[in-house]
Design a protein around this motif. Structure first.
Motif, PDB file in Angstrom:
ATOM      1  N   ASP A 181      31.992  28.901 -30.608  1.00  0.00           N
ATOM      2  CA  ASP A 181      31.614  27.983 -29.536  1.00  0.00           C
ATOM      3  C   ASP A 181      32.854  27.330 -28.930  1.00  0.00           C
ATOM      4  OD1 ASP A 181      28.756  28.248 -30.014  1.00  0.00           O
ATOM      5  OD2 ASP A 181      29.134  27.089 -31.849  1.00  0.00           O
ATOM      6  N   VAL A 182      33.863  27.115 -29.788  1.00  0.00           N
ATOM      7  CA  VAL A 182      35.085  26.414 -29.384  1.00  0.00           C
ATOM      8  C   VAL A 182      36.293  27.120 -29.981  1.00  0.00           C
ATOM      9  CG1 VAL A 182      36.359  24.224 -29.491  1.00  0.00           C
ATOM     10  CG2 VAL A 182      33.867  24.191 -29.372  1.00  0.00           C
ATOM     11  N   VAL A 183      37.360  27.201 -29.190  1.00  0.00           N
ATOM     12  CA  VAL A 183      38.656  27.673 -29.681  1.00  0.00           C
ATOM     13  C   VAL A 183      39.642  26.525 -29.533  1.00  0.00           C
ATOM     14  CG1 VAL A 183      40.585  29.260 -29.279  1.00  0.00           C
ATOM     15  CG2 VAL A 183      38.234  30.090 -29.083  1.00  0.00           C
ATOM     16  N   ILE A 184      40.352  26.222 -30.605  1.00  0.00           N
ATOM     17  CA  ILE A 184      41.467  25.280 -30.550  1.00  0.00           C
ATOM     18  C   ILE A 184      42.713  26.147 -30.573  1.00  0.00           C
ATOM     19  CG2 ILE A 184      42.662  23.367 -31.655  1.00  0.00           C
ATOM     20  CD1 ILE A 184      39.916  22.564 -32.840  1.00  0.00           C
ATOM     21  N   LEU A 185      43.496  26.072 -29.504  1.00  0.00           N
ATOM     22  CA  LEU A 185      44.546  27.042 -29.236  1.00  0.00           C
ATOM     23  C   LEU A 185      45.917  26.408 -29.103  1.00  0.00           C
ATOM     24  CD1 LEU A 185      45.281  29.994 -28.278  1.00  0.00           C
ATOM     25  CD2 LEU A 185      44.666  29.232 -25.976  1.00  0.00           C
ATOM     26  N   ASP A 186      46.853  26.863 -29.933  1.00  0.00           N
ATOM     27  CA  ASP A 186      48.248  26.470 -29.789  1.00  0.00           C
ATOM     28  C   ASP A 186      48.915  27.451 -28.824  1.00  0.00           C
ATOM     29  OD1 ASP A 186      50.720  25.274 -30.126  1.00  0.00           O
ATOM     30  OD2 ASP A 186      51.086  26.132 -32.108  1.00  0.00           O
ATOM     31  N   LEU A 187      49.971  27.024 -28.170  1.00  0.00           N
ATOM     32  CA  LEU A 187      50.683  27.922 -27.252  1.00  0.00           C
ATOM     33  C   LEU A 187      51.753  28.736 -27.956  1.00  0.00           C
ATOM     34  CD1 LEU A 187      51.045  25.727 -24.042  1.00  0.00           C
ATOM     35  CD2 LEU A 187      49.235  27.331 -24.690  1.00  0.00           C
ATOM     36  N   THR A 188      52.349  28.183 -29.004  1.00  0.00           N
ATOM     37  CA  THR A 188      53.386  28.890 -29.746  1.00  0.00           C
ATOM     38  C   THR A 188      52.745  29.544 -30.961  1.00  0.00           C
ATOM     39  OG1 THR A 188      55.013  27.233 -29.052  1.00  0.00           O
ATOM     40  CG2 THR A 188      55.596  28.647 -30.924  1.00  0.00           C
ATOM     41  N   LEU A 189      52.833  30.872 -31.020  1.00  0.00           N
ATOM     42  CA  LEU A 189      52.204  31.621 -32.104  1.00  0.00           C
ATOM     43  C   LEU A 189      53.241  32.483 -32.812  1.00  0.00           C
ATOM     44  CD1 LEU A 189      48.996  32.702 -30.157  1.00  0.00           C
ATOM     45  CD2 LEU A 189      49.272  30.757 -31.715  1.00  0.00           C
ATOM     46  N   ALA A 190      52.871  32.999 -33.972  1.00  0.00           N
ATOM     47  CA  ALA A 190      53.778  33.839 -34.749  1.00  0.00           C
ATOM     48  C   ALA A 190      54.212  35.063 -33.932  1.00  0.00           C
ATOM     49  CB  ALA A 190      53.125  34.274 -36.058  1.00  0.00           C
ATOM     50  N   ARG A 191      53.259  35.666 -33.245  1.00  0.00           N
ATOM     51  CA  ARG A 191      53.532  36.792 -32.346  1.00  0.00           C
ATOM     52  C   ARG A 191      52.711  36.584 -31.083  1.00  0.00           C
ATOM     53  NH1 ARG A 191      52.316  38.539 -36.994  1.00  0.00           N
ATOM     54  NH2 ARG A 191      50.347  39.492 -36.405  1.00  0.00           N
ATOM     55  N   GLY A 192      53.351  36.666 -29.939  1.00  0.00           N
ATOM     56  CA  GLY A 192      52.659  36.422 -28.686  1.00  0.00           C
ATOM     57  C   GLY A 192      52.577  34.942 -28.399  1.00  0.00           C
ATOM     58  N   ASN A 193      51.649  34.571 -27.485  1.00  0.00           N
ATOM     59  CA  ASN A 193      51.541  33.158 -27.122  1.00  0.00           C
ATOM     60  C   ASN A 193      50.128  32.809 -26.691  1.00  0.00           C
ATOM     61  OD1 ASN A 193      51.347  33.173 -24.014  1.00  0.00           O
ATOM     62  ND2 ASN A 193      53.023  34.591 -24.442  1.00  0.00           N
ATOM     63  N   GLY A 194      49.843  31.531 -26.727  1.00  0.00           N
ATOM     64  CA  GLY A 194      48.514  31.038 -26.410  1.00  0.00           C
ATOM     65  C   GLY A 194      48.145  31.174 -24.946  1.00  0.00           C
ATOM     66  N   ILE A 195      49.120  31.135 -24.060  1.00  0.00           N
ATOM     67  CA  ILE A 195      48.810  31.303 -22.638  1.00  0.00           C
ATOM     68  C   ILE A 195      48.212  32.680 -22.393  1.00  0.00           C
ATOM     69  CG2 ILE A 195      49.833  31.522 -20.331  1.00  0.00           C
ATOM     70  CD1 ILE A 195      51.645  29.143 -21.083  1.00  0.00           C
ATOM     71  N   GLU A 196      48.750  33.689 -23.032  1.00  0.00           N
ATOM     72  CA  GLU A 196      48.201  35.039 -22.871  1.00  0.00           C
ATOM     73  C   GLU A 196      46.810  35.142 -23.494  1.00  0.00           C
ATOM     74  OE1 GLU A 196      47.923  38.726 -21.259  1.00  0.00           O
ATOM     75  OE2 GLU A 196      49.404  37.163 -20.838  1.00  0.00           O
ATOM     76  N   VAL A 197      46.592  34.462 -24.613  1.00  0.00           N
ATOM     77  CA  VAL A 197      45.245  34.421 -25.204  1.00  0.00           C
ATOM     78  C   VAL A 197      44.277  33.825 -24.186  1.00  0.00           C
ATOM     79  CG1 VAL A 197      43.791  33.416 -27.013  1.00  0.00           C
ATOM     80  CG2 VAL A 197      46.080  34.276 -27.583  1.00  0.00           C
ATOM     81  N   LEU A 198      44.629  32.693 -23.623  1.00  0.00           N
ATOM     82  CA  LEU A 198      43.794  32.027 -22.634  1.00  0.00           C
ATOM     83  C   LEU A 198      43.548  32.936 -21.431  1.00  0.00           C
ATOM     84  CD1 LEU A 198      42.370  29.442 -21.673  1.00  0.00           C
ATOM     85  CD2 LEU A 198      44.603  28.598 -20.925  1.00  0.00           C
ATOM     86  N   ARG A 199      44.590  33.551 -20.942  1.00  0.00           N
ATOM     87  CA  ARG A 199      44.496  34.435 -19.777  1.00  0.00           C
ATOM     88  C   ARG A 199      43.523  35.596 -20.023  1.00  0.00           C
ATOM     89  NH1 ARG A 199      49.727  35.027 -18.598  1.00  0.00           N
ATOM     90  NH2 ARG A 199      49.579  33.681 -16.801  1.00  0.00           N
ATOM     91  N   ARG A 200      43.524  36.125 -21.232  1.00  0.00           N
ATOM     92  CA  ARG A 200      42.686  37.286 -21.527  1.00  0.00           C
ATOM     93  C   ARG A 200      41.275  36.926 -21.971  1.00  0.00           C
ATOM     94  NH1 ARG A 200      46.337  41.079 -25.071  1.00  0.00           N
ATOM     95  NH2 ARG A 200      44.405  42.261 -25.159  1.00  0.00           N
ATOM     96  N   VAL A 201      41.107  35.780 -22.627  1.00  0.00           N
ATOM     97  CA  VAL A 201      39.811  35.402 -23.175  1.00  0.00           C
ATOM     98  C   VAL A 201      38.913  34.716 -22.140  1.00  0.00           C
ATOM     99  CG1 VAL A 201      38.728  33.818 -24.827  1.00  0.00           C
ATOM    100  CG2 VAL A 201      40.573  35.330 -25.564  1.00  0.00           C
ATOM    101  N   ARG A 202      39.472  33.829 -21.338  1.00  0.00           N
ATOM    102  CA  ARG A 202      38.658  33.040 -20.407  1.00  0.00           C
ATOM    103  C   ARG A 202      37.768  33.906 -19.504  1.00  0.00           C
ATOM    104  NH1 ARG A 202      36.005  29.428 -20.948  1.00  0.00           N
ATOM    105  NH2 ARG A 202      37.529  27.830 -21.250  1.00  0.00           N
ATOM    106  N   PRO A 203      38.287  34.966 -18.873  1.00  0.00           N
ATOM    107  CA  PRO A 203      37.405  35.754 -17.993  1.00  0.00           C
ATOM    108  C   PRO A 203      36.262  36.456 -18.741  1.00  0.00           C
ATOM    109  CG  PRO A 203      39.705  36.287 -17.564  1.00  0.00           C
ATOM    110  CD  PRO A 203      39.666  35.430 -18.804  1.00  0.00           C
ATOM    111  N   LEU A 204      36.480  36.781 -20.002  1.00  0.00           N
ATOM    112  CA  LEU A 204      35.461  37.489 -20.777  1.00  0.00           C
ATOM    113  C   LEU A 204      34.347  36.566 -21.259  1.00  0.00           C
ATOM    114  CD1 LEU A 204      37.822  39.762 -22.903  1.00  0.00           C
ATOM    115  CD2 LEU A 204      36.504  40.402 -20.867  1.00  0.00           C
ATOM    116  N   TRP A 205      34.682  35.328 -21.573  1.00  0.00           N
ATOM    117  CA  TRP A 205      33.717  34.368 -22.104  1.00  0.00           C
ATOM    118  C   TRP A 205      33.868  33.029 -21.368  1.00  0.00           C
ATOM    119  CZ3 TRP A 205      36.701  37.359 -25.546  1.00  0.00           C
ATOM    120  CH2 TRP A 205      36.001  38.442 -26.090  1.00  0.00           C
ATOM    121  N   PRO A 206      33.349  32.939 -20.160  1.00  0.00           N
ATOM    122  CA  PRO A 206      33.545  31.715 -19.372  1.00  0.00           C
ATOM    123  C   PRO A 206      32.907  30.463 -19.976  1.00  0.00           C
ATOM    124  CG  PRO A 206      32.144  33.294 -18.206  1.00  0.00           C
ATOM    125  CD  PRO A 206      32.648  33.980 -19.434  1.00  0.00           C
ATOM    126  N   ALA A 207      31.883  30.608 -20.803  1.00  0.00           N
ATOM    127  CA  ALA A 207      31.241  29.429 -21.407  1.00  0.00           C
ATOM    128  C   ALA A 207      31.957  28.930 -22.657  1.00  0.00           C
ATOM    129  CB  ALA A 207      29.785  29.748 -21.746  1.00  0.00           C
TER     130      ALA A 207
END
Length: 126
Positions: free
Chosen positions: A48-74
């Motif tokens: 229902d909720v994602v708590i997202l950091d921007l700095t990750l071990a590999r990759g980054n949270g901005i890319e997670v947000l960019r890819r996840v938001r369009p797939l699950w807008p709610a």
């Protein structure tokens, strides 16, 4: 409320688990510390909720947000990061984050954001 944590710091994960455990009906259902694991985990768990950091071990949270938001807008996405510069905030909100919180000053506000009804308009994001 099913919560997915995306964070690469064990110390912060411990704090997040504590905050979530104090909210009636909330539970951490999964965690990830990298971009690819976060995206795959969100797809598999459907939180229902994602708590997202921007700095990750590999990759980054901005890319997670960019890819996840369009797939699950709610899906509610709360960014919780040490990268509090306006450009990060503006980018995250433009990509559809529901809230943008600074770990060093807003951590205690996280419980308030989690307790908000899901129907909160995005225009009121902090």
């Amino acid at each position: 409320m099913k919560i997915f944590l995306v964070e690469d710091s064990d110390v912060i994960l411990g704090h997040l688990r504590r905050v979530v455990s104090e909210i009636p009906g909330a539970e951490v259902i999964a965690e990830a510390n990298s971009q690819d694991d976060a995206i795959a985990g969100i797809a598999a768990c459907r939180p229902d909720v994602v708590i997202l950091d921007l700095t990750l071990a590999r990759g980054n949270g901005i890319e997670v947000l960019r890819r996840v938001r369009p797939l699950w807008p709610a899906l509610r996405i709360i960014v919780l990061t040490n990268k509090s510069a306006p450009q990060y905030r503006n980018t995250c909100l433009a990509l559809g984050a529901d809230a943008f919180l600074d770990k060093s000053r807003d951590f205690e506000d996280l419980a308030l954001h989690l307790a908000m009804p899901q129907s909160q308009p995005r225009a009121d994001r902090r």
